[in-house]
Design an enzyme around this catalytic site. Structure first.
Site, mmCIF file in Angstrom:
data_model
loop_
_atom_site.group_PDB
_atom_site.id
_atom_site.type_symbol
_atom_site.label_atom_id
_atom_site.label_comp_id
_atom_site.label_asym_id
_atom_site.label_seq_id
_atom_site.Cartn_x
_atom_site.Cartn_y
_atom_site.Cartn_z
ATOM 1 N N MET A 34 0.855 -1.193 0.000
ATOM 2 C CA MET A 34 0.000 0.000 0.000
ATOM 3 C C MET A 34 0.890 1.243 0.000
ATOM 4 O O MET A 34 0.469 2.314 0.447
ATOM 5 C CB MET A 34 -0.930 -0.021 1.216
ATOM 6 N N GLY A 35 2.126 1.115 -0.466
ATOM 7 C CA GLY A 35 3.037 2.258 -0.502
ATOM 8 C C GLY A 35 3.538 2.599 0.887
ATOM 9 O O GLY A 35 3.543 1.749 1.784
ATOM 10 N N LEU A 37 6.584 3.089 1.679
ATOM 11 C CA LEU A 37 7.556 1.997 1.753
ATOM 12 C C LEU A 37 8.671 2.278 2.766
ATOM 13 O O LEU A 37 9.159 3.401 2.871
ATOM 14 C CB LEU A 37 8.158 1.754 0.359
ATOM 15 N N HIS A 38 9.057 1.234 3.490
ATOM 16 C CA HIS A 38 10.150 1.318 4.463
ATOM 17 C C HIS A 38 11.089 0.134 4.222
ATOM 18 O O HIS A 38 10.874 -0.649 3.266
ATOM 19 C CB HIS A 38 9.597 1.341 5.898
ATOM 20 N N HIS A 41 9.633 -3.283 3.427
ATOM 21 C CA HIS A 41 9.219 -3.527 2.034
ATOM 22 C C HIS A 41 10.440 -3.813 1.155
ATOM 23 O O HIS A 41 10.387 -4.657 0.259
ATOM 24 C CB HIS A 41 8.483 -2.305 1.476
ATOM 25 N N GLN A 65 -10.255 -2.658 2.658
ATOM 26 C CA GLN A 65 -9.796 -3.311 3.891
ATOM 27 C C GLN A 65 -9.786 -2.365 5.091
ATOM 28 O O GLN A 65 -9.284 -2.722 6.154
ATOM 29 C CB GLN A 65 -8.428 -3.966 3.675
ATOM 30 N N GLU A 153 5.985 -11.373 7.042
ATOM 31 C CA GLU A 153 5.486 -12.187 8.169
ATOM 32 C C GLU A 153 4.884 -11.307 9.261
ATOM 33 O O GLU A 153 4.214 -11.807 10.142
ATOM 34 C CB GLU A 153 6.635 -13.008 8.772
ATOM 35 N N MET A 189 9.084 -2.909 11.748
ATOM 36 C CA MET A 189 8.849 -1.801 10.826
ATOM 37 C C MET A 189 7.420 -1.871 10.299
ATOM 38 O O MET A 189 6.921 -2.943 9.974
ATOM 39 C CB MET A 189 9.835 -1.852 9.676
HETATM 40 O O1 PAF Z 1 -0.118 -5.831 3.774
HETATM 41 C C1 PAF Z 1 -0.522 -4.909 3.046
HETATM 42 O O2 PAF Z 1 0.144 -3.902 2.825
HETATM 43 C C2 PAF Z 1 -1.920 -5.030 2.413
HETATM 44 O O3 PAF Z 1 -2.809 -5.672 3.266
HETATM 45 C C3 PAF Z 1 -1.894 -5.699 1.028
HETATM 46 C C4 PAF Z 1 -1.417 -7.138 1.117
HETATM 47 C C5 PAF Z 1 -0.999 -4.911 0.085
HETATM 48 C C6 PAF Z 1 -3.311 -5.724 0.432
HETATM 49 O O4 PAF Z 1 -3.825 -4.433 0.277
#
Ligand code: PAF
Length: 283
Positions: A34-35, A37-38, A41, A65, A153, A189
């Protein structure tokens, strides 16, 4: 020299880009994000690179979600920095659809998962969550059709749910879990760590310390209830309000009576101030 990743925003453009990747017989790994980013990711991207010749990262803040009371509109969005990070990692393609592309008018389908999705952990406190995650991840898998998909995880129940769904629906993707990346003091993180005030940030590593404490006691043969009560107390002392702090079977997420019923995973979700953090460790 660093090449900027190709950025695509429509399904036909994605198909064209993937067709040309597949024409070269490349294998593909998808890292759904979902961007915001750290380094966590980045470690997913590096694992993807080791598994496949081409790496695709999706960036999509998925409204499905988030409950109406949750942080969808304030969720951190750091597009430029995200692209720079992915360029530095030599990512091949960024899939960045907008909400209308993912959920066109009249969209009326939701994937319903059971088993690990109804284990009484995240699902108990965020009942809308897994329906939203599985629907979007199901779409991402069918849009991209990757050979591999990498998930952190840290969202352990999500990893179990998505793994189950990919197998149950024959989606033809191998889901791989990637180890949680932690700050030096143990805090996992997370894009939501930016919400923490300095005091809350100082208290936050208590989650990891408490899980380690309870894991050590379980390994030493302590009774499950006693081992978990010790950790729960540490979390409360640090100023958290706990949603759950539990030892579960690491595959099925079912409750366990003894550490011998393992493999065991300790999972926690707790709020400090307005920020809700989740984490887990293996026992
Ligand atoms: O873990 C996430 O960042 C989100 O739940 C995902 C897997 C990208 C789905 O939107």
């Amino acid at each position: 020299m660093l090449r900027s990743p190709m950025i695509v925003r429509t399904v036909p453009a994605l198909r064209r880009a993937l067709d040309s990747i597949r024409a070269r017989k490349a294998t593909t790994a998808l890292v759904p994000t979902m961007g915001a980013l750290h380094d966590g990711h980045v470690s997913l991207v590096r694992l993807a690179k080791r598994r496949a010749t081409k790496v695709i990262v999706s960036i999509f803040v998925n409204p499905a979600q988030f409950a109406p009371t949750e942080d969808f509109s304030s969720y951190p969005r750091t597009w430029k920095a995200d692209v720079a990070r992915l360029a530095a990692e030599n990512v091949d393609l960024i899939w960045n659809p907008d909400v209308k592309t993912m959920y066109p008018d009249g969209f009326a389908t939701r994937i319903l998962t059971e088993g690990p999705a109804t284990a009484g952990l995240e699902d108990r406190f965020r009942p809308h969550f897994f329906g939203g995650v599985t629907t979007v991840v199901g779409k991402l898998f069918t849009q991209v059709r990757p050979d591999f998909a990498i998930f952190g995880e840290k969202d352990f129940q999500q990893l179990r749910v998505v793994t189950r769904m990919a197998g149950d629906l024959d989606l033809g993707v191998k889901v791989i879990g990637s180890k949680t990346v932690r700050e030096r003091d143990g805090l996992a993180m997370s894009s939501r760590n930016v919400y923490l005030s300095p005091e809350e940030r100082h208290a936050a590593p208590a989650l990891y310390k408490a899980m380690k404490e309870s894991a050590g006691r379980l390994r030493a043969g302590d009774d499950v209830e006693a081992a978990m009560a010790g950790g729960a107390e540490m979390i409360a002392q640090a100023g958290f309000v706990t949603d759950y702090f539990e030892a579960r079977h690491a595959e099925t997420l079912a409750p366990i009576k003894s550490a011998k019923d393992g493999p065991v995973r300790i999972l926690v979700a707790a709020k400090i101030g307005r920020t809700r953090l989740i984490d887990n460790v293996a026992v």
